[in-house]
Write a protein that holds these residues in place. Structure first.
Motif, PDB file in Angstrom:
ATOM      1  N   THR A 142     -29.748 -15.563 -28.094  1.00  0.00           N
ATOM      2  CA  THR A 142     -29.792 -15.741 -26.647  1.00  0.00           C
ATOM      3  C   THR A 142     -31.162 -16.166 -26.249  1.00  0.00           C
ATOM      4  N   SER A 143     -31.642 -15.988 -25.151  1.00  0.00           N
ATOM      5  CA  SER A 143     -32.786 -16.432 -24.401  1.00  0.00           C
ATOM      6  C   SER A 143     -34.034 -16.753 -25.180  1.00  0.00           C
ATOM      7  N   GLY A 144     -34.031 -16.614 -26.507  1.00  0.00           N
ATOM      8  CA  GLY A 144     -35.215 -17.001 -27.295  1.00  0.00           C
ATOM      9  C   GLY A 144     -36.320 -15.992 -27.171  1.00  0.00           C
ATOM     10  N   LEU A 145     -36.031 -14.711 -26.776  1.00  0.00           N
ATOM     11  CA  LEU A 145     -37.079 -13.691 -26.633  1.00  0.00           C
ATOM     12  C   LEU A 145     -37.438 -13.140 -27.975  1.00  0.00           C
ATOM     13  N   LEU A 146     -38.638 -12.630 -28.081  1.00  0.00           N
ATOM     14  CA  LEU A 146     -39.120 -12.003 -29.299  1.00  0.00           C
ATOM     15  C   LEU A 146     -39.012 -10.510 -29.117  1.00  0.00           C
ATOM     16  N   LEU A 147     -38.237  -9.846 -29.981  1.00  0.00           N
ATOM     17  CA  LEU A 147     -38.046  -8.404 -29.909  1.00  0.00           C
ATOM     18  C   LEU A 147     -38.942  -7.749 -30.924  1.00  0.00           C
ATOM     19  N   GLN A 199     -47.350  -0.081 -33.371  1.00  0.00           N
ATOM     20  CA  GLN A 199     -47.750  -0.997 -34.430  1.00  0.00           C
ATOM     21  C   GLN A 199     -47.019  -0.711 -35.732  1.00  0.00           C
ATOM     22  N   ASP A 200     -46.477   0.500 -35.855  1.00  0.00           N
ATOM     23  CA  ASP A 200     -45.836   0.834 -37.110  1.00  0.00           C
ATOM     24  C   ASP A 200     -44.340   0.631 -37.081  1.00  0.00           C
ATOM     25  N   GLN A 201     -43.864   0.068 -35.966  1.00  0.00           N
ATOM     26  CA  GLN A 201     -42.435  -0.149 -35.892  1.00  0.00           C
ATOM     27  C   GLN A 201     -42.076  -1.538 -36.454  1.00  0.00           C
ATOM     28  N   ALA A 202     -40.757  -1.633 -36.748  1.00  0.00           N
ATOM     29  CA  ALA A 202     -40.270  -2.929 -37.251  1.00  0.00           C
ATOM     30  C   ALA A 202     -40.264  -3.965 -36.149  1.00  0.00           C
ATOM     31  N   ALA A 203     -40.308  -5.249 -36.556  1.00  0.00           N
ATOM     32  CA  ALA A 203     -40.355  -6.349 -35.587  1.00  0.00           C
ATOM     33  C   ALA A 203     -39.337  -7.410 -35.976  1.00  0.00           C
ATOM     34  N   LEU A 204     -38.838  -8.091 -34.940  1.00  0.00           N
ATOM     35  CA  LEU A 204     -37.841  -9.146 -35.147  1.00  0.00           C
ATOM     36  C   LEU A 204     -38.311 -10.401 -34.431  1.00  0.00           C
ATOM     37  N   TRP A 205     -38.332 -11.565 -35.232  1.00  0.00           N
ATOM     38  CA  TRP A 205     -38.682 -12.862 -34.631  1.00  0.00           C
ATOM     39  C   TRP A 205     -37.490 -13.793 -34.654  1.00  0.00           C
ATOM     40  N   ARG A 206     -37.443 -14.641 -33.639  1.00  0.00           N
ATOM     41  CA  ARG A 206     -36.387 -15.632 -33.582  1.00  0.00           C
ATOM     42  C   ARG A 206     -37.019 -17.002 -33.322  1.00  0.00           C
ATOM     43  N   GLY A 207     -36.522 -17.999 -34.009  1.00  0.00           N
ATOM     44  CA  GLY A 207     -37.029 -19.375 -33.815  1.00  0.00           C
ATOM     45  C   GLY A 207     -36.142 -20.387 -34.513  1.00  0.00           C
ATOM     46  N   ASN A 208     -36.437 -21.671 -34.296  1.00  0.00           N
ATOM     47  CA  ASN A 208     -35.669 -22.764 -34.914  1.00  0.00           C
ATOM     48  C   ASN A 208     -36.419 -23.293 -36.135  1.00  0.00           C
ATOM     49  N   ASP A 209     -35.651 -23.605 -37.221  1.00  0.00           N
ATOM     50  CA  ASP A 209     -36.303 -24.208 -38.390  1.00  0.00           C
ATOM     51  C   ASP A 209     -36.408 -25.718 -38.174  1.00  0.00           C
ATOM     52  N   ARG A 210     -36.833 -26.487 -39.189  1.00  0.00           N
ATOM     53  CA  ARG A 210     -37.057 -27.920 -39.016  1.00  0.00           C
ATOM     54  C   ARG A 210     -35.782 -28.689 -38.763  1.00  0.00           C
ATOM     55  N   GLY A 235     -33.420 -27.595 -36.874  1.00  0.00           N
ATOM     56  CA  GLY A 235     -32.883 -27.215 -35.566  1.00  0.00           C
ATOM     57  C   GLY A 235     -31.965 -26.004 -35.589  1.00  0.00           C
ATOM     58  N   ARG A 236     -31.772 -25.407 -36.757  1.00  0.00           N
ATOM     59  CA  ARG A 236     -30.914 -24.236 -36.820  1.00  0.00           C
ATOM     60  C   ARG A 236     -31.671 -22.976 -36.416  1.00  0.00           C
ATOM     61  N   CYS A 237     -30.907 -21.957 -35.905  1.00  0.00           N
ATOM     62  CA  CYS A 237     -31.498 -20.685 -35.460  1.00  0.00           C
ATOM     63  C   CYS A 237     -31.859 -19.849 -36.678  1.00  0.00           C
ATOM     64  N   GLN A 238     -33.088 -19.313 -36.718  1.00  0.00           N
ATOM     65  CA  GLN A 238     -33.574 -18.532 -37.838  1.00  0.00           C
ATOM     66  C   GLN A 238     -34.208 -17.251 -37.329  1.00  0.00           C
ATOM     67  N   TYR A 239     -33.884 -16.138 -37.935  1.00  0.00           N
ATOM     68  CA  TYR A 239     -34.418 -14.818 -37.557  1.00  0.00           C
ATOM     69  C   TYR A 239     -35.235 -14.260 -38.689  1.00  0.00           C
ATOM     70  N   THR A 240     -36.346 -13.613 -38.335  1.00  0.00           N
ATOM     71  CA  THR A 240     -37.224 -12.982 -39.314  1.00  0.00           C
ATOM     72  C   THR A 240     -37.409 -11.516 -38.927  1.00  0.00           C
ATOM     73  N   PHE A 241     -37.145 -10.645 -39.863  1.00  0.00           N
ATOM     74  CA  PHE A 241     -37.257  -9.205 -39.611  1.00  0.00           C
ATOM     75  C   PHE A 241     -38.299  -8.648 -40.555  1.00  0.00           C
ATOM     76  N   SER A 242     -39.268  -7.940 -40.039  1.00  0.00           N
ATOM     77  CA  SER A 242     -40.354  -7.403 -40.851  1.00  0.00           C
ATOM     78  C   SER A 242     -40.551  -5.933 -40.560  1.00  0.00           C
ATOM     79  N   VAL A 243     -40.941  -5.205 -41.601  1.00  0.00           N
ATOM     80  CA  VAL A 243     -41.245  -3.763 -41.490  1.00  0.00           C
ATOM     81  C   VAL A 243     -42.634  -3.553 -42.069  1.00  0.00           C
ATOM     82  N   PRO A 244     -43.541  -2.860 -41.379  1.00  0.00           N
ATOM     83  CA  PRO A 244     -44.906  -2.633 -41.881  1.00  0.00           C
ATOM     84  C   PRO A 244     -44.882  -1.953 -43.232  1.00  0.00           C
ATOM     85  N   SER A 245     -45.738  -2.421 -44.162  1.00  0.00           N
ATOM     86  CA  SER A 245     -45.856  -1.800 -45.474  1.00  0.00           C
ATOM     87  C   SER A 245     -46.607  -0.499 -45.356  1.00  0.00           C
ATOM     88  N   PRO A 246     -46.210   0.486 -46.086  1.00  0.00           N
ATOM     89  CA  PRO A 246     -46.928   1.755 -46.015  1.00  0.00           C
ATOM     90  C   PRO A 246     -48.313   1.687 -46.644  1.00  0.00           C
TER      91      PRO A 246
END
Length: 476
Positions: free
Chosen positions: A9-14, A19-30, A32-43
């Motif tokens: 949806t709206s292209g927002l970044l969640l 700082q120690d919480q997980a993060a989710l990115w959304r964007g388009n690849d080259r 034009g397809r929708c791509q999501y990236t999910f990251s969790v801080p390393s201990p």
């Protein structure tokens, strides 16, 4: 259980609040397809850069360089920015097209020049024929009742009172208009045509019928030409045929040899058992010479063929028995490949012949200013033993031959009725003008040599192999 619902949806970044919480990115690849990236801080790490870090960037840079190199090698398109590669390819294609165009232009220019050369050669041949025709026009005859002129002083180089030139020194002008020779006093005061400065016309007595043809005096008369064979192809328009006066095994004394000299690859030597087989036209032996032959100046002597190597002043002695080169030597200062030919041309700069005294070479050089030079050669090593310089220009005569150490020149190669017009005696180093009748039956005589084995003249006249009987006077 933690369940995450991902919505494009709206292209927002969640991302989490802390700082120690997980993060989710959304964007388009080259693509034009929708791509999501999910990251969790390393201990074990305080932070993880979202840009990928310097290692990833370095890897991308190396990958881009690799793609550029692959593109240059294959000439293909990898889908990555390759501005420099495309530019290089464009320049290469432009250079290739330019070189191809220049090559096509040069090829066309070469063909045009070859056509012009053929046209010039045809024109030269026509001009040569016309020159011969003009030279052979009848001239006013001298009055036979006039008494012979007394010998001139100072070896014939002074003029009588009144400043007129003696009639017996009148000669045709130099056909080539050599201005350098006109400045030379020796040529300026003497004839530039076909006779020596010190010579006087000498009448040869007619044979009385009792003389045998065994002497070594001057040639008294030349018989009518006898035709033995006509060449089969265009390669035989010019040529040389000969006989070894001192034949060596495995070939007999009756063996006749022939070379057709038209073409750029002249190296075939044809052998015939005798004159009858030559007439029938079936050679019994064909030898392939190791070096190309230049023109019609070859000769045979003591089991060897002597000839001039093409486009050089080198003389070659080819041993017939072993079929190999036995000697090779340059003829010092001799002109070659059209520098000082006979008047008919044909690259006849060096003419080899054999007589009672051995092997000879007739040629000219820049030092001699185009005058005929005669050299006696060692038949084994081809070394020059002695030389004589005459005062007759080589390009003013059609051909020459040597008998008993005396050089004879023929005035014309096309006139059916011409003369032997000059004799130079190497024994006395003196020359004189004569007028011995000589016939060119087929009107294009490209080779005349003395055949010591039969004591006749052999000639090659416009595809035809002919011979002439000779009568010699007694030695004085």
């Amino acid at each position: 259980m933690l369940v995450l619902l991902l919505l494009c949806t709206s292209g927002l970044l969640l991302r989490g609040d802390a700082q120690d919480q997980a993060a989710l990115w959304r964007g388009n690849d080259r693509s034009g397809r929708c791509q999501y990236t999910f990251s969790v801080p390393s201990p074990t790490e305080a932070s993880c850069p979202q840009t990928g870090g310097p290692e990833v960037e370095g890897l991308k840079a190396r990958l881009s360089l690799l793609e550029v190199l692959v593109s240059r090698l294959t000439g293909g398109d990898t889908g990555v920015p390759q501005g420099a590669t495309v530019r290089d390819q464009t320049e290469l294609h432009q250079s290739l097209n330019r070189v191809t165009g220049e090559r096509n232009l040069l090829q066309g220019e070469k063909e045009r020049l070859e056509q012009e050369l053929e046209g010039l050669q045809r024109r030269m041949e026509e001009m040569r024929r016309e020159t011969e025709r003009l030279r052979n026009r009848p001239c006013p005859l001298q009055t036979p009742a006039m008494p012979p002129s007394p010998p001139l002083q100072d070896s014939g180089l002074t003029r009588p009172a009144g400043g007129s030139r003696p009639s017996h020194l009148i000669a045709r002008p130099n056909r080539q208009g050599d201005s350098s020779s006109l400045r030379d006093s020796a040529w300026q005061t003497g004839p530039q045509g076909f006779q020596e400065l010190k010579a006087e016309v000498t009448e040869v007595p007619a044979p009385d019928g009792s003389e045998e043809n065994t002497g070594c005096g001057d040639v008294v008369s030349v018989g009518e030409p006898v035709t033995h064979r006509k060449a089969d192809t265009i390669a035989g328009k010019y040529g040389v045929w000969m006989q070894d006066p001192e034949a060596v095994s495995p070939y007999g004394p009756n063996m006749i040899w022939r070379i057709d000299t038209i073409g750029s690859d002249v190296r075939q030597l044809y052998g015939y058992e005798d004159m009858e087989q030559l007439t029938k036209g079936f050679p019994s032996k064909v030898l392939l010479l190791p070096e190309l032959v230049e023109s019609t100046g070859s000769t045979l002597y003591r089991g060897s063929l002597y000839y001039q190597r093409r486009r050089s002043r080198s003389l070659i002695r080819f041993d017939l028995a072993s079929e190999s080169i036995a000697a090779r030597r340059e003829l010092p200062h001799a002109g070659f490949h059209g520098q000082f030919p006979y008047s008919w041309g044909g690259y006849t700069d060096i003419d080899l012949s054999v007589d009672e005294q051995g092997l000879w070479a007739v040629y000219s050089s820049s030092k001699a200013k185009g005058a005929i030079v005669i050299s006696q050669l060692d038949p084994n090593s081809l070394e020059v033993k002695r030389s004589w310089e005459t005062s007759i220009r080589k390009n003013s005569v059609a051909n020459s031959f040597i008998i008993c150490g005396k050089l004879y020149t023929v005035a014309s190669y096309t006139s059916p009725d011409t003369t032997i017009n000059y004799i130079y005696d190497t024994r006395t180093s003196q020359g004189k003008s004569v007028a011995i009748p000589f016939k060119n039956k087929y009107r294009y005589n490209s080779m005349i040599d003395y055949n010591l084995a039969q004591r006749k003249l052999f000639a090659w006249d416009n595809f035809h192999m002919v011979s002439y009987d000779l009568r010699l006077g007694r030695q004085e």
